[in-house]
Design a protein around this motif. Structure first.
Motif, PDB file in Angstrom:
ATOM      1  N   GLN A   5       6.991  59.388  -2.489  1.00  0.00           N
ATOM      2  CA  GLN A   5       7.412  60.057  -1.257  1.00  0.00           C
ATOM      3  C   GLN A   5       8.770  60.752  -1.387  1.00  0.00           C
ATOM      4  N   ASN A   6       8.723  62.104  -1.424  1.00  0.00           N
ATOM      5  CA  ASN A   6       9.938  62.937  -1.423  1.00  0.00           C
ATOM      6  C   ASN A   6      10.859  62.709  -2.620  1.00  0.00           C
ATOM      7  N   VAL A   7      10.342  62.182  -3.717  1.00  0.00           N
ATOM      8  CA  VAL A   7      11.109  62.060  -4.957  1.00  0.00           C
ATOM      9  C   VAL A   7      10.798  63.261  -5.834  1.00  0.00           C
ATOM     10  N   ASN A   8      11.829  63.973  -6.303  1.00  0.00           N
ATOM     11  CA  ASN A   8      11.566  65.144  -7.132  1.00  0.00           C
ATOM     12  C   ASN A   8      11.435  64.761  -8.613  1.00  0.00           C
ATOM     13  N   MET A  44      24.672  67.241  -8.377  1.00  0.00           N
ATOM     14  CA  MET A  44      23.665  67.811  -7.488  1.00  0.00           C
ATOM     15  C   MET A  44      23.297  66.829  -6.388  1.00  0.00           C
ATOM     16  N   GLY A  45      24.283  66.098  -5.920  1.00  0.00           N
ATOM     17  CA  GLY A  45      24.068  65.132  -4.856  1.00  0.00           C
ATOM     18  C   GLY A  45      25.324  64.967  -4.033  1.00  0.00           C
ATOM     19  N   PRO A  46      25.311  64.071  -3.051  1.00  0.00           N
ATOM     20  CA  PRO A  46      26.455  63.904  -2.139  1.00  0.00           C
ATOM     21  C   PRO A  46      27.711  63.358  -2.799  1.00  0.00           C
ATOM     22  N   HIS A  47      27.590  62.767  -4.004  1.00  0.00           N
ATOM     23  CA  HIS A  47      28.776  62.203  -4.656  1.00  0.00           C
ATOM     24  C   HIS A  47      29.495  63.207  -5.548  1.00  0.00           C
ATOM     25  N   ALA A  48      29.078  64.467  -5.480  1.00  0.00           N
ATOM     26  CA  ALA A  48      29.757  65.503  -6.258  1.00  0.00           C
ATOM     27  C   ALA A  48      31.207  65.657  -5.822  1.00  0.00           C
ATOM     28  N   PRO A 101      45.862  53.730  -7.082  1.00  0.00           N
ATOM     29  CA  PRO A 101      45.698  54.971  -7.851  1.00  0.00           C
ATOM     30  C   PRO A 101      45.701  54.694  -9.356  1.00  0.00           C
ATOM     31  N   GLY A 102      44.684  55.188 -10.056  1.00  0.00           N
ATOM     32  CA  GLY A 102      44.572  54.991 -11.491  1.00  0.00           C
ATOM     33  C   GLY A 102      43.910  53.698 -11.901  1.00  0.00           C
ATOM     34  N   GLU A 103      43.637  52.799 -10.948  1.00  0.00           N
ATOM     35  CA  GLU A 103      42.991  51.525 -11.261  1.00  0.00           C
ATOM     36  C   GLU A 103      41.536  51.764 -11.654  1.00  0.00           C
ATOM     37  N   LEU A 104      41.055  51.056 -12.674  1.00  0.00           N
ATOM     38  CA  LEU A 104      39.673  51.190 -13.114  1.00  0.00           C
ATOM     39  C   LEU A 104      38.751  50.407 -12.174  1.00  0.00           C
ATOM     40  N   LEU A 105      37.857  51.114 -11.498  1.00  0.00           N
ATOM     41  CA  LEU A 105      36.971  50.515 -10.512  1.00  0.00           C
ATOM     42  C   LEU A 105      35.514  50.829 -10.850  1.00  0.00           C
ATOM     43  N   GLU A 106      34.603  50.101 -10.203  1.00  0.00           N
ATOM     44  CA  GLU A 106      33.169  50.328 -10.378  1.00  0.00           C
ATOM     45  C   GLU A 106      32.488  50.383  -9.017  1.00  0.00           C
ATOM     46  N   VAL A 107      31.407  51.113  -8.955  1.00  0.00           N
ATOM     47  CA  VAL A 107      30.632  51.208  -7.727  1.00  0.00           C
ATOM     48  C   VAL A 107      29.157  51.359  -8.086  1.00  0.00           C
ATOM     49  N   VAL A 108      28.286  50.800  -7.252  1.00  0.00           N
ATOM     50  CA  VAL A 108      26.839  50.958  -7.428  1.00  0.00           C
ATOM     51  C   VAL A 108      26.400  52.243  -6.736  1.00  0.00           C
ATOM     52  N   ILE A 109      25.694  53.090  -7.487  1.00  0.00           N
ATOM     53  CA  ILE A 109      25.207  54.369  -6.961  1.00  0.00           C
ATOM     54  C   ILE A 109      23.693  54.305  -6.802  1.00  0.00           C
ATOM     55  N   GLY A 110      23.195  54.605  -5.622  1.00  0.00           N
ATOM     56  CA  GLY A 110      21.755  54.667  -5.418  1.00  0.00           C
ATOM     57  C   GLY A 110      21.153  55.782  -6.265  1.00  0.00           C
ATOM     58  N   TRP A 111      20.115  55.472  -7.060  1.00  0.00           N
ATOM     59  CA  TRP A 111      19.580  56.456  -8.006  1.00  0.00           C
ATOM     60  C   TRP A 111      18.978  57.665  -7.298  1.00  0.00           C
ATOM     61  N   ARG A 112      18.552  57.516  -6.049  1.00  0.00           N
ATOM     62  CA  ARG A 112      17.954  58.653  -5.352  1.00  0.00           C
ATOM     63  C   ARG A 112      18.998  59.643  -4.848  1.00  0.00           C
ATOM     64  N   TRP A 113      20.289  59.286  -4.960  1.00  0.00           N
ATOM     65  CA  TRP A 113      21.327  60.263  -4.637  1.00  0.00           C
ATOM     66  C   TRP A 113      21.512  61.255  -5.777  1.00  0.00           C
ATOM     67  N   LEU A 114      21.095  60.874  -6.987  1.00  0.00           N
ATOM     68  CA  LEU A 114      21.201  61.790  -8.111  1.00  0.00           C
ATOM     69  C   LEU A 114      20.127  62.873  -7.983  1.00  0.00           C
ATOM     70  N   TYR A 115      20.514  64.111  -8.180  1.00  0.00           N
ATOM     71  CA  TYR A 115      19.621  65.269  -8.050  1.00  0.00           C
ATOM     72  C   TYR A 115      19.005  65.378  -6.648  1.00  0.00           C
ATOM     73  N   TYR A 117      19.996  67.198  -4.314  1.00  0.00           N
ATOM     74  CA  TYR A 117      20.047  68.596  -3.883  1.00  0.00           C
ATOM     75  C   TYR A 117      19.401  69.536  -4.895  1.00  0.00           C
ATOM     76  N   TRP A 118      18.714  68.993  -5.887  1.00  0.00           N
ATOM     77  CA  TRP A 118      18.077  69.841  -6.898  1.00  0.00           C
ATOM     78  C   TRP A 118      16.948  70.642  -6.257  1.00  0.00           C
ATOM     79  N   ASP A 119      16.940  71.915  -6.531  1.00  0.00           N
ATOM     80  CA  ASP A 119      15.945  72.810  -5.943  1.00  0.00           C
ATOM     81  C   ASP A 119      14.740  72.910  -6.872  1.00  0.00           C
ATOM     82  N   GLY A 120      13.912  71.877  -6.846  1.00  0.00           N
ATOM     83  CA  GLY A 120      12.728  71.833  -7.702  1.00  0.00           C
ATOM     84  C   GLY A 120      11.619  71.043  -7.038  1.00  0.00           C
ATOM     85  N   PRO A 121      10.414  71.068  -7.612  1.00  0.00           N
ATOM     86  CA  PRO A 121       9.253  70.422  -6.995  1.00  0.00           C
ATOM     87  C   PRO A 121       9.368  68.901  -6.906  1.00  0.00           C
TER      88      PRO A 121
END
Length: 218
Positions: A5-8, A44-48, A101-115, A117-121
């Motif tokens: 569903q709606n995954v490119n 190509m997503g909101p985290h750009a 500022p400058g501290e090394l941090l980590e965050v979990v990114i939802g994989w569906r945020w990647l691409y 905004y990609w304009d493809g099928p």
């Protein structure tokens, strides 16, 4: 056939990489072409404009796959390393720790945020894509939607000026039956014919006589 569903197509390639490595080998640090592919996905997503500008250098292994927090063994998450402060929390107030500022941090990114905004099928718009590996072919700069067979997905997607969604009489809507049964005193299946054809251009529509007959059979 499973529905994506709606995954490119590029998001499916991301998912394939996430799920590829055995659990016992995690965490898996992305390198080379795979790392480049994920970074382009972020662009190509909101985290750009959030985490991507603060991502760490390549030698510090900026993106990796690790075990998820849910019980199933297939649960995976994508983690991103970046320099603080957290771009989403830095203005959230004193109750939220945004890091220094400058501290090394980590965050979990939802994989569906990647691409996102990609304009493809979508996967469901390409014949057989659900059952075919998209990585690494989809990352080839020469890839084009004209090289695949476009079909109509079993759910509504707006045309939105996408050329592969332009009106095409060869693309027939998918029939999704809701059930079987016979009306009281009737001899039919009780289902509408949802197959488009020249003889039946009004897909899923009943004539006035058909509605009257159905009402009398109840």
């Amino acid at each position: 056939m499973p529905v994506w569903q709606n995954v490119n197509l590029k998001q499916k390639a991301i998912f394939e990489i996430i799920q590829r490595e055995p659990v016992e080998t995690l965490p898996y640090y992305l390198n080379d072409e795979e790392l480049d592919f994920f970074v382009r996905g972020l662009s190509m997503g909101p985290h750009a404009k959030t985490y991507l500008p603060q991502i760490v250098e390549r030698e510090k292994r900026p993106i990796y796959i690790c075990r998820g927090y849910a019980p199933p063994t297939y649960s995976r998450v994508v983690k991103l390393r970046y320099y603080g402060p957290d771009p989403l929390l830095k203005d959230a107030g004193s109750n939220w720790s945004a890091g220094e500022p400058g501290e090394l941090l980590e965050v979990v990114i939802g994989w569906r945020w990647l691409y996102a905004y990609w304009d493809g099928p979508l996967v469901d718009e390409v014949d057989g894509a659900w059952n075919e590996k998209q990585w690494p072919s989809i990352a080839n700069p020469s890839w084009s939607w004209t090289s695949v067979k476009i079909v109509t997905p079993p759910y509504y997607v707006p045309e939105d000026g996408r050329p592969w969604r332009a009106s095409n009489p060869a693309l027939l809507p998918v029939s999704v039956p809701k059930g079987k049964g016979r009306g009281k005193g009737g001899s039919g299946s009780g289902m509408l014919d949802t197959t488009a054809s020249e003889a039946n251009p009004k897909v899923g529509c009943r004539t006035e006589d058909e509605w009257s007959q159905n009402k009398n059979n109840r």
